[in-house]
Scaffold this motif. Sequence first.
Motif, short mmCIF file in Angstrom:
data_model
loop_
_atom_site.label_atom_id
_atom_site.label_comp_id
_atom_site.label_asym_id
_atom_site.label_seq_id
_atom_site.Cartn_x
_atom_site.Cartn_y
_atom_site.Cartn_z
N GLY A 185 21.77 -38.01 -2.17
CA GLY A 185 20.48 -37.55 -2.68
C GLY A 185 20.64 -36.24 -3.40
N TYR A 186 19.50 -35.71 -3.84
CA TYR A 186 19.51 -34.56 -4.73
C TYR A 186 18.53 -33.52 -4.19
CZ TYR A 186 19.91 -32.71 -9.61
OH TYR A 186 20.16 -31.97 -10.75
N THR A 187 18.35 -33.57 -2.85
CA THR A 187 17.31 -32.74 -2.25
C THR A 187 17.85 -31.78 -1.19
OG1 THR A 187 16.88 -34.35 -0.49
CG2 THR A 187 15.61 -34.59 -2.53
N GLY A 188 19.06 -32.05 -0.69
CA GLY A 188 19.61 -31.24 0.40
C GLY A 188 19.16 -31.72 1.76
N GLU A 189 18.29 -32.72 1.80
CA GLU A 189 17.84 -33.28 3.08
C GLU A 189 18.67 -34.51 3.40
OE1 GLU A 189 15.68 -31.95 5.09
OE2 GLU A 189 15.25 -30.33 3.67
N SER A 229 12.36 -29.09 -8.13
CA SER A 229 12.27 -27.90 -7.27
C SER A 229 13.12 -28.07 -6.00
CB SER A 229 10.82 -27.55 -6.94
OG SER A 229 10.10 -28.67 -6.45
N LEU A 230 13.23 -29.30 -5.51
CA LEU A 230 14.07 -29.54 -4.32
C LEU A 230 15.54 -29.30 -4.63
CD1 LEU A 230 12.15 -32.69 -3.11
CD2 LEU A 230 12.61 -30.72 -1.64
N ARG A 231 16.00 -29.81 -5.77
CA ARG A 231 17.42 -29.64 -6.10
C ARG A 231 17.71 -28.17 -6.37
NH1 ARG A 231 19.02 -27.28 -11.13
NH2 ARG A 231 17.20 -27.47 -12.43
N LEU A 232 16.72 -27.47 -6.95
CA LEU A 232 16.96 -26.07 -7.27
C LEU A 232 17.03 -25.21 -6.01
CD1 LEU A 232 17.47 -24.02 -9.42
CD2 LEU A 232 15.01 -23.95 -9.91
N GLU A 233 16.23 -25.52 -5.00
CA GLU A 233 16.33 -24.78 -3.73
C GLU A 233 17.72 -24.90 -3.11
OE1 GLU A 233 11.87 -24.38 -1.78
OE2 GLU A 233 13.14 -26.03 -1.11
N MET A 234 18.42 -26.00 -3.44
CA MET A 234 19.79 -26.17 -2.94
C MET A 234 20.83 -25.63 -3.92
SD MET A 234 18.82 -27.36 -0.21
CE MET A 234 20.43 -27.45 0.55
N TYR A 236 21.66 -27.16 -6.74
CA TYR A 236 22.37 -28.25 -7.42
C TYR A 236 22.14 -28.14 -8.93
CZ TYR A 236 22.42 -30.52 -2.77
OH TYR A 236 22.59 -30.81 -1.45
N CYS A 237 23.20 -28.39 -9.69
CA CYS A 237 23.10 -28.31 -11.15
C CYS A 237 22.32 -29.48 -11.72
CB CYS A 237 24.49 -28.34 -11.77
SG CYS A 237 25.40 -26.82 -11.54
N LEU A 238 21.59 -29.20 -12.79
CA LEU A 238 20.91 -30.25 -13.55
C LEU A 238 21.50 -30.28 -14.95
CD1 LEU A 238 18.65 -32.35 -14.10
CD2 LEU A 238 17.15 -30.42 -14.66
#
Lengths: 361, 126
Positions: A185-189, A229-234, A236-238
């Motif tokens: 996933g791309y959320t860190g969860e 916003s979820l990926r950015l809190e972790m 992760y690159c976009l």
Amino acid sequence: MKKTKLFPVHEKLGAKIVEFAGFAMPVQYRSIIEEHLAVRNSVGVFDVSHMGEVIVKGEKALDFVQYITVNNAAKLTPGRVQYSAMCYPDGGIVDDLLVYKISDDEFMLVINASNIEKDFNWMNENNKFGVELRNESDEFSLLAVQGPKSQETIQKIIDKPLDIEYYHYFYANVAGVDMLVSCTGYTGELGYELYFKGDEKTAEHVWNTVFEAGKEFNIQPAGLGARDSLRLEMGYCLYGNDIDKTTNPLEAGLGWITKLKKGEFIGREALLKVKEEGLKRKLVPMVSDERAFPRHGYDLSKDGKVVGYITSGTVSPVLQKPIALGYVDVQFANEGETVNFVIRGKEIPAKIVTLPFVKKS
Amino acid sequence: MNFPEGLKYTKDHEWIKVEGNVGTIGITDFAQSELGDIVFVDVDPDLEEVTFGESFGTIEAVKTVSDLYSPCTGKVLEINPKLEDEPQIINGDPYGEGWIIKVEISDPDELNKLMDSAAYKAQLNQ
């Protein structure tokens, strides 16, 4: 504009639809912040069917993947997934991707929607191994079920124990449909991604069955806004924001996936040179205590001089503080250093921190 | 979507409610819906005057930032104090609790350049 097979579902839910990478995609259903928090606190579902899937098949499939990607695919066994990237000969990034090892002579490469055509052409141009390359992007639907309650949700509708670890996958029957289930996933969860084929009816059936199973956890549909916003809190690159053909994986903090010693691959010579000469700039995570909204493209300054630029930014829904990723001249790119977000001419102090922005408890 | 009668509207999606010589200004239901989650409203606390058609601040939403354009010229009487901690009230109640500033209108004739509810609605549908 292209549509995923779940487009009618998004319309029925009243999603706000935007154009993204040539697809009509839901950016939000009710509120980006609420969707974000649903994923952090319980479970949310993203339709990410716009992502691309390329099947690599043939005796030399591994040689091809090794040559075209920067990570060491020889470490993979069937059932495992690897985060990787493809580079140009000059070290710039073609795309970042997931590499699924299906068998000794088959891989699945999962690529960004905005890059499908470019990537597929790139793979074909560099197919000196005679492997079969199939772009199956239009055939796959992909649901990302993400959040601490994702496992309990899917367990109710899957035909075997959902016991795969992070970056592993297996084949299973979910909601009556045979599919590939991957703990990614791309959320860190904690989260799972469901890859399956079939028509709109199949896709809607899987979607509805997942939502039925997640009802007790107040499962929510989540759009591209919350995904970002979820990926950015972790941190992760976009692709297109933080990485692109003008950035190399070493300065982007992707040295951990760049295996310079694995043997020949496209971009290796250039990256060896970058390493030898030292980085000029680095992608760093920054947090501010001020009231500000850092955004892609804003300058970063220090002592009145521009020392870099912001590639991604938001106000973190969890921290309720401005967070950003950006490239900074290497002499200032140290943890604890202060730089400024330049927002409409105003300098807003921010501190360079370490990732992830949101630490898991 | 709701566009109350009795308010005047700008093409930039602000509204003004006129009571005597006092104008209360905010953004429309359409604007808040387009912006999505509003994270903060940036109006200089020392702002004294606003000018018709000119920016008096910005509104930051998760997706984008947008300028606030004044529908009148005049002296700033009050900036909504609730917006400091709860900017999302604009999403919930754009014409009520979510008002942004109050102004003493110095040139009432300018208000004739604004649209009424029907005209604003019509130009949204264009």
